[in-house]
Design an enzyme around this catalytic site. Sequence first.
Site, short mmCIF file in Angstrom:
data_model
loop_
_atom_site.label_atom_id
_atom_site.label_comp_id
_atom_site.label_asym_id
_atom_site.label_seq_id
_atom_site.Cartn_x
_atom_site.Cartn_y
_atom_site.Cartn_z
N TRP A 1 62.54 46.14 27.09
CA TRP A 1 63.41 45.13 27.43
C TRP A 1 62.57 44.08 28.52
O TRP A 1 63.26 43.10 29.02
CB TRP A 1 64.73 45.77 28.32
CG TRP A 1 64.21 46.81 29.05
CD1 TRP A 1 64.31 48.07 28.85
CD2 TRP A 1 63.81 46.61 30.37
NE1 TRP A 1 63.69 48.93 30.08
CE2 TRP A 1 63.80 47.91 31.36
CE3 TRP A 1 63.73 45.57 31.36
CZ2 TRP A 1 62.94 48.05 32.42
CZ3 TRP A 1 63.14 45.60 32.83
CH2 TRP A 1 63.00 47.00 33.31
N ASN A 2 61.54 44.70 29.24
CA ASN A 2 61.05 43.89 30.43
C ASN A 2 60.51 42.49 30.11
O ASN A 2 60.55 41.55 30.98
CB ASN A 2 60.19 44.91 31.12
CG ASN A 2 59.02 45.08 30.59
OD1 ASN A 2 58.90 45.15 29.42
ND2 ASN A 2 57.88 45.54 31.36
N LYS B 1 62.81 47.31 15.92
CA LYS B 1 63.84 47.74 16.82
C LYS B 1 63.66 47.37 18.35
O LYS B 1 62.78 47.72 18.87
CB LYS B 1 64.12 49.27 16.84
CG LYS B 1 65.35 49.77 17.44
CD LYS B 1 65.38 50.99 17.96
CE LYS B 1 64.81 51.08 19.57
NZ LYS B 1 65.65 50.47 20.48
N ALA C 1 64.64 46.84 22.34
CA ALA C 1 65.37 47.73 23.50
C ALA C 1 66.95 47.25 23.38
O ALA C 1 67.31 46.00 22.97
CB ALA C 1 64.95 47.41 24.76
N GLU D 1 51.55 51.02 23.52
CA GLU D 1 51.35 50.46 25.01
C GLU D 1 52.24 50.92 25.81
O GLU D 1 53.53 50.64 25.78
CB GLU D 1 51.81 48.93 24.53
CG GLU D 1 50.79 48.29 23.72
CD GLU D 1 49.30 47.84 24.25
OE1 GLU D 1 49.15 48.03 25.58
OE2 GLU D 1 48.57 47.58 23.73
N CYS E 1 54.43 46.56 33.43
CA CYS E 1 53.53 47.63 33.28
C CYS E 1 52.13 47.51 33.91
O CYS E 1 51.65 48.35 34.12
CB CYS E 1 53.28 47.91 31.77
SG CYS E 1 52.80 46.56 31.09
N GLU F 1 55.31 56.26 37.90
CA GLU F 1 55.44 54.80 37.69
C GLU F 1 56.81 54.24 38.46
O GLU F 1 57.99 54.87 38.27
CB GLU F 1 55.62 54.26 36.21
CG GLU F 1 55.36 52.79 36.01
CD GLU F 1 55.59 52.59 34.75
OE1 GLU F 1 56.19 53.33 34.03
OE2 GLU F 1 55.01 51.52 34.09
N GLU G 1 46.64 45.30 22.11
CA GLU G 1 47.25 43.89 21.38
C GLU G 1 46.74 42.70 21.86
O GLU G 1 46.27 42.56 23.02
CB GLU G 1 48.73 43.83 22.07
CG GLU G 1 49.34 45.28 21.25
CD GLU G 1 50.93 45.20 21.59
OE1 GLU G 1 51.55 44.85 22.40
OE2 GLU G 1 51.59 45.74 20.43
P1 NAP Z 1 61.46 53.10 26.96
O1 NAP Z 1 62.62 53.83 27.69
O2 NAP Z 1 60.40 54.05 26.62
O3 NAP Z 1 62.03 52.43 25.63
C1 NAP Z 1 61.25 51.65 24.90
C2 NAP Z 1 61.91 51.35 23.54
O4 NAP Z 1 61.93 52.91 23.02
C3 NAP Z 1 63.27 50.85 23.36
O5 NAP Z 1 63.52 50.13 22.34
C4 NAP Z 1 64.14 52.36 23.35
O6 NAP Z 1 65.34 51.76 22.64
C5 NAP Z 1 63.35 52.95 22.40
N1 NAP Z 1 63.51 54.17 22.50
C6 NAP Z 1 63.84 55.16 23.49
N2 NAP Z 1 63.98 56.56 22.87
C7 NAP Z 1 63.73 56.24 21.39
C8 NAP Z 1 63.68 57.36 20.52
N3 NAP Z 1 64.00 58.60 20.71
N4 NAP Z 1 63.42 56.97 19.32
C9 NAP Z 1 63.05 55.61 18.99
N5 NAP Z 1 63.16 54.60 19.95
C10 NAP Z 1 63.41 54.99 21.10
O7 NAP Z 1 60.89 52.02 27.93
P2 NAP Z 1 61.64 50.72 28.50
O8 NAP Z 1 62.47 51.39 29.90
O9 NAP Z 1 62.33 49.99 27.53
O10 NAP Z 1 60.14 49.96 29.07
C11 NAP Z 1 59.67 50.30 30.18
C12 NAP Z 1 58.49 51.20 30.11
O11 NAP Z 1 57.57 50.22 29.00
C13 NAP Z 1 57.56 51.11 31.28
O12 NAP Z 1 57.01 52.28 31.25
C14 NAP Z 1 56.17 50.07 31.22
O13 NAP Z 1 55.14 50.35 31.82
C15 NAP Z 1 56.28 50.12 29.81
N6 NAP Z 1 55.41 48.81 29.17
C16 NAP Z 1 54.44 48.59 28.69
C17 NAP Z 1 53.65 47.82 28.44
C18 NAP Z 1 52.25 47.53 27.77
O14 NAP Z 1 51.95 46.63 27.03
N7 NAP Z 1 51.54 48.69 28.01
C19 NAP Z 1 54.41 46.57 28.26
C20 NAP Z 1 55.91 46.51 28.80
C21 NAP Z 1 56.38 47.68 29.18
P3 NAP Z 1 66.78 52.00 23.68
O15 NAP Z 1 66.31 50.53 24.59
O16 NAP Z 1 67.83 51.61 22.83
O17 NAP Z 1 66.61 52.93 24.87
#
Ligand code: NAP
Length: 480
Positions: free
Chosen positions: A150-151, A174, A176, A250, A284, A384, A461
């Site tokens: 979502w961020n 899919k 967020a 990522e 991130c 984090e 990416e």
């Molecule tokens: P998240 O909780 O891991 O969720 C990411 C995505 O995964 C969402 O679409 C979420 O859906 C989905 N998801 C969660 N559980 C799942 C499951 N069991 N099966 C399939 N999909 C599932 O992360 P977030 O809170 O959205 O994002 C923050 C994190 O992203 C931070 O740790 C940040 O560092 C990282 N990030 C990394 C980068 C990079 O480029 N490295 C860039 C941006 C963000 P729901 O929303 O429905 O839960």
Amino acid sequence: MRQGDTLYIDGEWTAADRGGTFPVTDPANGTEIGRAADAGRAETERAIAAAQAAFPGWSGRTAYERAAVLDTAHRLMTEQCEELAQLMTREQGKSLKAARNEVKYAADFLSWFAEEAKRVYGATLPSNRAGHRFFVLRQPLGVVSAITPWNYPVSMITRKVAPAIAAGCTMVLKPAEQTPLCAVAVFEILAEAGLPAGVANLVTTGRPAEVGEPLVTSPAVRKLTFTGSTQVGKLLAGQAAGDMKRLSMELGGHAPFVVFDDADPVHAAKGAALVKFLNTGQACICPNRIYVHRSIMDPFAAALVDRVKRLKIGRGDGGCDIGPLVDEAALAKVQRQVADATAKGARLLVGGERVLDEGLAQGQFFAPTVLADVDSTMTIYREETFGPVAALIPFDDEAEAIELANDTEYGLASYVYTKDLARALRFAEALQFGIVGVNDINPTAAAAPFGGVGVSGLGREGGAQGIDEYLDVKLVGISI
Ligand code: NAP
């Protein structure tokens, strides 16, 4: 723009099977701003089947035809920048200025990969046998599942969709559950740009595990590209291992930001403030550990605190610098880290509490915070933060600084401030991270490879490398 309560499957905007929807709220005040279609397993399986059926046709198009669709999408996204930015600010909470920047960054991936589509070169290799030839082909690997956070609710989508469809893959995405409306708006642009039915499909859902299971385990899917937390990334990578799917991951970060005594402490503090409080600390690449040479800690901390006091907290559409955290869990995590650090001896220089001013009490606002004397016993040193808390840690020499900076299982972004070129090079080479900023707080662009090592993930990416993630390498040996 659509209201958002529809999925996009096989070129059709359709409701979820039982008409189910889930609410989408403004994180600044908790009010409902729309609803999104709540897809389940059946809709997801149809989307995968549509992508599978579309693959032969799309991969058979010329790179120039695929590039033309991406070019049109780039034009449309650029034209709709303001509308998209306003939607993003309402749905995700970042300032309008930051949202406009994100839309431009997102559009850059469309034009960058439109060009890269035309550069999927193969090779001919000298053979060790006479009468024999080797060719190397690079081919689209098939149906891709994409899961996004979502961020950065628009750019995290184009960073995956653009290289996938440029390469000739088809996909199901899919987004967020906090930001499905931005995803719908991106898919409207793809549809308007003339993307053929089935090439890119969108399933929004409030049931991530139910939809995730077919996305990650279906034999028709050849690759999973995921951006999100390390915790969920590990879970999905395990599920995808069943049939050896290709993975791009990522994941989270814990960036060190190292300031040497030859750097200008005021300039470095400005950089630290800009990147630490980027997206209210919800990026991130935000620094999680700010190491400052002991001899300049005082002027650095004073300059940082001065800047932090001038940050305006409030709604993203009100010209503010610090917006709401995305949800209650995010707020609770920040509060827990600050309480843990102060209980263990960290000094609170500014901030440290939830903001309950008039008009803000319904959202999850947390005051931008600076903690001094942070050490490795504190949770914030390892976990984090994903919120507006800057943790300051003193160091005494270069060898210690590199050891401290690398003292993490994460490996996404890192930063160093120094005027000494030799030291900058030594540091850039020694940092065990995918990205290093040297006197630079924005080492990212569509043309640059982005990604981490360690538990920050796999693959890159953007850049020339970004399209490789969607291509298989095939060797052809020919006896003549
Ligand atoms: P998240 O909780 O891991 O969720 C990411 C995505 O995964 C969402 O679409 C979420 O859906 C989905 N998801 C969660 N559980 C799942 C499951 N069991 N099966 C399939 N999909 C599932 O992360 P977030 O809170 O959205 O994002 C923050 C994190 O992203 C931070 O740790 C940040 O560092 C990282 N990030 C990394 C980068 C990079 O480029 N490295 C860039 C941006 C963000 P729901 O929303 O429905 O839960």
